[in-house]
Structures are given as C-alpha cells and as structure tokens.
Design a protein around this motif. Sequence first.
Motif, PDB file in Angstrom:
ATOM      1  N   GLU A  42       0.830  -1.207   0.000  1.00 57.50           N
ATOM      2  CA  GLU A  42       0.000   0.000   0.000  1.00 57.50           C
ATOM      3  C   GLU A  42       0.862   1.253   0.000  1.00 57.50           C
ATOM      4  O   GLU A  42       0.542   2.247  -0.659  1.00 57.50           O
ATOM      5  N   ARG A  75       2.193   1.802  -3.452  1.00 54.08           N
ATOM      6  CA  ARG A  75       1.155   2.361  -4.332  1.00 54.08           C
ATOM      7  C   ARG A  75       1.023   3.868  -4.159  1.00 54.08           C
ATOM      8  O   ARG A  75       0.590   4.571  -5.063  1.00 54.08           O
ATOM      9  N   ASP A  82       7.696   1.651  -6.853  1.00 49.13           N
ATOM     10  CA  ASP A  82       6.863   1.321  -8.007  1.00 49.13           C
ATOM     11  C   ASP A  82       7.473   2.001  -9.236  1.00 49.13           C
ATOM     12  O   ASP A  82       7.681   3.212  -9.245  1.00 49.13           O
ATOM     13  N   LEU A 114       1.786  -5.811  -5.502  1.00 47.36           N
ATOM     14  CA  LEU A 114       1.678  -4.522  -6.188  1.00 47.36           C
ATOM     15  C   LEU A 114       1.044  -4.685  -7.570  1.00 47.36           C
ATOM     16  O   LEU A 114       0.292  -3.820  -8.029  1.00 47.36           O
TER      17      LEU A 114
END
Length: 203
Positions: free
Chosen positions: A20, A23, A41, A133
């Motif tokens: 999380e 993200r 990411d 992810l």
Amino acid sequence: MLLSINPDNPQPRLIKQVVEALRHGAVICYPTDTVYGIGCDIFNQKAVKRIYQIKQRPFSQPFSFICADLKDLSSYAQVSNTGYRVMRKCLPGPYTFVLPATKLVPKIMMTKQKTVGIRVPENQICMDLVHGLGNPILTTSAAPDDPDFPALIHAYEVEERYGNQVDYIIDSGPLTAPMPSTVAAMLDDDELTILRPGKGKLL
C-alpha cells in the motif's frame, strides 16, 4: 520505519502494508537474493526520481527492476526463444538480464538504446511485494555505486545509512554471501554477453 518480516513465510499483513505504501509513492529498502536493495513502483515517477537523488546517479543511467516471473518479464522486454531457454534455467536467481524494452516500460526506466535490466530474484519477500503490487519494483543496490564499498548485510546498517531518506526498511535477518547479481545482455544478435560477473554463474 523498520519492519521485521519473516524471509521464509512473509507475514501477509506486513507485505500488504508495504505494498500500500508503494502504491502511494513510498521508497523502500529490502533484502534480495544478492544484496539489500532500494526500490519503488516503477510507474511512480516521483518515487523513481527520489531514488536517483538518493543514489546520486544521473538520469542517463537507468535502474533495473524486478518482475514476478518469466511471463511478467515478457510484458516489459522482448525475449527471443533462445532468451527464454536461458532464463528458464536460471530464474528465479541472482541475475540481471539486459533486454530490448517494450512500450510498457516508462522512459525514465530505459536506456537511450531502449533496453532495460530485469531481475526475478529468488527471494520470497521480493516476490510477494511484486505480486501484491501487480507491477514491477525498481531495484538498485542499497550502497553507493562504488565496487570498493562493502555490502550492507544487516538492516541496522541500512537504517543507519538511509533511515531518513526512505519510508520503509525491511529486516529479514542478515544476508548470507552478499554479492551483486551477474549482469548479462541478450540483444539483437541473441548472443549472451556477460556485462558484469556476479553471484550467478551463466558461463
């Protein structure tokens, strides 16, 4: 934040917490099958730029990234039949393959020659993060780009160096036999070229 995660059976709740954060643009330090890595990411450009600043690396030297498996890898790189045969034998493992990039790869993650470096490490925490992810995670050594700099094998060493620059540091215990990955290129001529000898032995 320092998180202790079991290397053999990563706690789903903690993996979800880190996913999380990724993200939402987090930068993390995490163990791999070679050395401690710094990642984010690959589609979060702000987080990617943070890592360039942390590593003090020019944008002309893009980072590698981690994929979940060979099928996932083929979404981000052009892989020949020969390439599949080679990679099927050694992945997951301590290798980085330099391959022609597909259009899915963000420009900030590819070279001027439109190639990318991709890893599928033999590390359950890495795999759980990438699967959670749903797309690749940037990977670069949690150490300066200096071959003489000793590898960081303990989470507390990583925290001492990067604690105020990253959002999460994953502690899975000390790394055994830390060594950079072997980097191999498989480009137009389909010939396997070792660019950097490392932990994996291909030839």
